[in-house]
Design a protein around this motif. Structure first.
Motif, mmCIF file in Angstrom:
data_model
loop_
_atom_site.group_PDB
_atom_site.id
_atom_site.type_symbol
_atom_site.label_atom_id
_atom_site.label_comp_id
_atom_site.label_asym_id
_atom_site.label_seq_id
_atom_site.Cartn_x
_atom_site.Cartn_y
_atom_site.Cartn_z
ATOM 1 N N ALA A 71 -2.217 -1.398 -9.767
ATOM 2 C CA ALA A 71 -2.154 0.002 -10.190
ATOM 3 C C ALA A 71 -2.333 0.960 -9.020
ATOM 4 O O ALA A 71 -1.732 2.023 -8.985
ATOM 5 C CB ALA A 71 -3.212 0.280 -11.257
ATOM 6 N N ASP A 72 -3.180 0.569 -8.070
ATOM 7 C CA ASP A 72 -3.482 1.432 -6.930
ATOM 8 C C ASP A 72 -4.123 0.590 -5.833
ATOM 9 O O ASP A 72 -4.319 -0.618 -6.012
ATOM 10 C CB ASP A 72 -4.379 2.604 -7.345
ATOM 11 C CG ASP A 72 -5.657 2.168 -8.041
ATOM 12 O OD1 ASP A 72 -6.165 1.053 -7.765
ATOM 13 O OD2 ASP A 72 -6.155 2.935 -8.870
ATOM 14 N N THR A 73 -4.458 1.214 -4.720
ATOM 15 C CA THR A 73 -5.024 0.454 -3.598
ATOM 16 C C THR A 73 -6.407 -0.102 -3.921
ATOM 17 O O THR A 73 -6.763 -1.165 -3.430
ATOM 18 C CB THR A 73 -5.064 1.297 -2.311
ATOM 19 O OG1 THR A 73 -5.795 2.485 -2.549
ATOM 20 C CG2 THR A 73 -3.659 1.640 -1.834
ATOM 21 N N ARG B 122 0.833 -1.210 0.000
ATOM 22 C CA ARG B 122 0.000 0.000 0.000
ATOM 23 C C ARG B 122 0.871 1.265 0.000
ATOM 24 O O ARG B 122 0.557 2.226 -0.695
ATOM 25 C CB ARG B 122 -0.956 0.006 1.187
ATOM 26 C CG ARG B 122 -2.082 -0.984 1.007
ATOM 27 C CD ARG B 122 -3.060 -0.995 2.157
ATOM 28 N NE ARG B 122 -4.013 -2.071 1.973
ATOM 29 C CZ ARG B 122 -5.072 -2.017 1.187
ATOM 30 N NH1 ARG B 122 -5.348 -0.917 0.528
ATOM 31 N NH2 ARG B 122 -5.874 -3.056 1.061
ATOM 32 N N ASP C 16 -7.340 -1.279 -6.780
ATOM 33 C CA ASP C 16 -7.027 -2.486 -7.546
ATOM 34 C C ASP C 16 -6.659 -3.630 -6.604
ATOM 35 O O ASP C 16 -7.130 -4.763 -6.749
ATOM 36 C CB ASP C 16 -5.882 -2.155 -8.508
ATOM 37 C CG ASP C 16 -5.582 -3.236 -9.519
ATOM 38 O OD1 ASP C 16 -6.449 -4.079 -9.790
ATOM 39 O OD2 ASP C 16 -4.461 -3.211 -10.066
ATOM 40 N N GLN D 256 8.653 -1.421 -6.658
ATOM 41 C CA GLN D 256 7.885 -0.201 -6.860
ATOM 42 C C GLN D 256 8.077 0.328 -8.278
ATOM 43 O O GLN D 256 9.060 0.010 -8.941
ATOM 44 C CB GLN D 256 8.348 0.882 -5.898
ATOM 45 C CG GLN D 256 8.003 0.590 -4.457
ATOM 46 C CD GLN D 256 8.475 1.697 -3.560
ATOM 47 O OE1 GLN D 256 9.532 1.587 -2.959
ATOM 48 N NE2 GLN D 256 7.698 2.756 -3.463
ATOM 49 N N LEU E 36 2.292 1.669 -3.499
ATOM 50 C CA LEU E 36 1.283 2.059 -4.487
ATOM 51 C C LEU E 36 1.026 3.562 -4.498
ATOM 52 O O LEU E 36 0.502 4.089 -5.479
ATOM 53 C CB LEU E 36 -0.018 1.289 -4.255
ATOM 54 C CG LEU E 36 0.037 -0.185 -4.652
ATOM 55 C CD1 LEU E 36 -1.185 -0.928 -4.125
ATOM 56 C CD2 LEU E 36 0.164 -0.340 -6.152
ATOM 57 N N ALA E 37 1.436 4.255 -3.460
ATOM 58 C CA ALA E 37 1.279 5.711 -3.422
ATOM 59 C C ALA E 37 2.145 6.391 -4.484
ATOM 60 O O ALA E 37 1.854 7.508 -4.917
ATOM 61 C CB ALA E 37 1.635 6.239 -2.039
ATOM 62 N N GLY F 175 3.067 4.675 -7.463
ATOM 63 C CA GLY F 175 2.810 4.102 -8.787
ATOM 64 C C GLY F 175 2.624 2.597 -8.739
ATOM 65 O O GLY F 175 2.587 1.995 -7.665
ATOM 66 N N ARG F 176 2.494 2.008 -9.922
ATOM 67 C CA ARG F 176 2.286 0.561 -10.042
ATOM 68 C C ARG F 176 3.366 -0.187 -9.272
ATOM 69 O O ARG F 176 4.543 0.098 -9.406
ATOM 70 C CB ARG F 176 2.343 0.130 -11.509
ATOM 71 C CG ARG F 176 1.196 0.607 -12.345
ATOM 72 C CD ARG F 176 1.422 0.363 -13.831
ATOM 73 N NE ARG F 176 1.961 -0.944 -14.146
ATOM 74 C CZ ARG F 176 1.235 -2.032 -14.372
ATOM 75 N NH1 ARG F 176 -0.069 -1.956 -14.344
ATOM 76 N NH2 ARG F 176 1.814 -3.183 -14.647
#
Length: 74
Positions: A61-63, A22, A65, A44, A25-26, A28-29
């Motif tokens: 892609a993000d949280t 998490r 996802d 990262q 993901l801040a 990027g993918r």
């Protein structure tokens, strides 16, 4: 490196990295990978659409996802 794990098992492994993933993901993918010696690691800023030398357990892609992945497989 053929993987004999089912998706629920993979989701459980990924869940072990949840906090770190998490945070990553801040920016990027990001994803969880497994190298040839079986070690799991987080990567990262994973580029889109290229091959990877290590086995991919999951790239997100993000949280949202990541949360959707958990909802489906856990």
């Amino acid at each position: 490196m053929k993987n004999n794990l089912n998706m629920r098992e993979i989701a459980s492994i990924i869940k072990d990295f949840d906090a770190e993933l998490r945070n990553a993901l801040a920016t990027g993918r990001s994803g969880i990978f497994k190298n040839a010696s079986g070690e799991l690691y987080l990567k990262q800023d994973v580029p889109l659409g290229q091959g990877y030398k290590d086995e991919v357990l999951g790239i997100f892609a993000d949280t949202a996802d990541l949360d959707f992945f958990y909802k489906i497989y856990l």
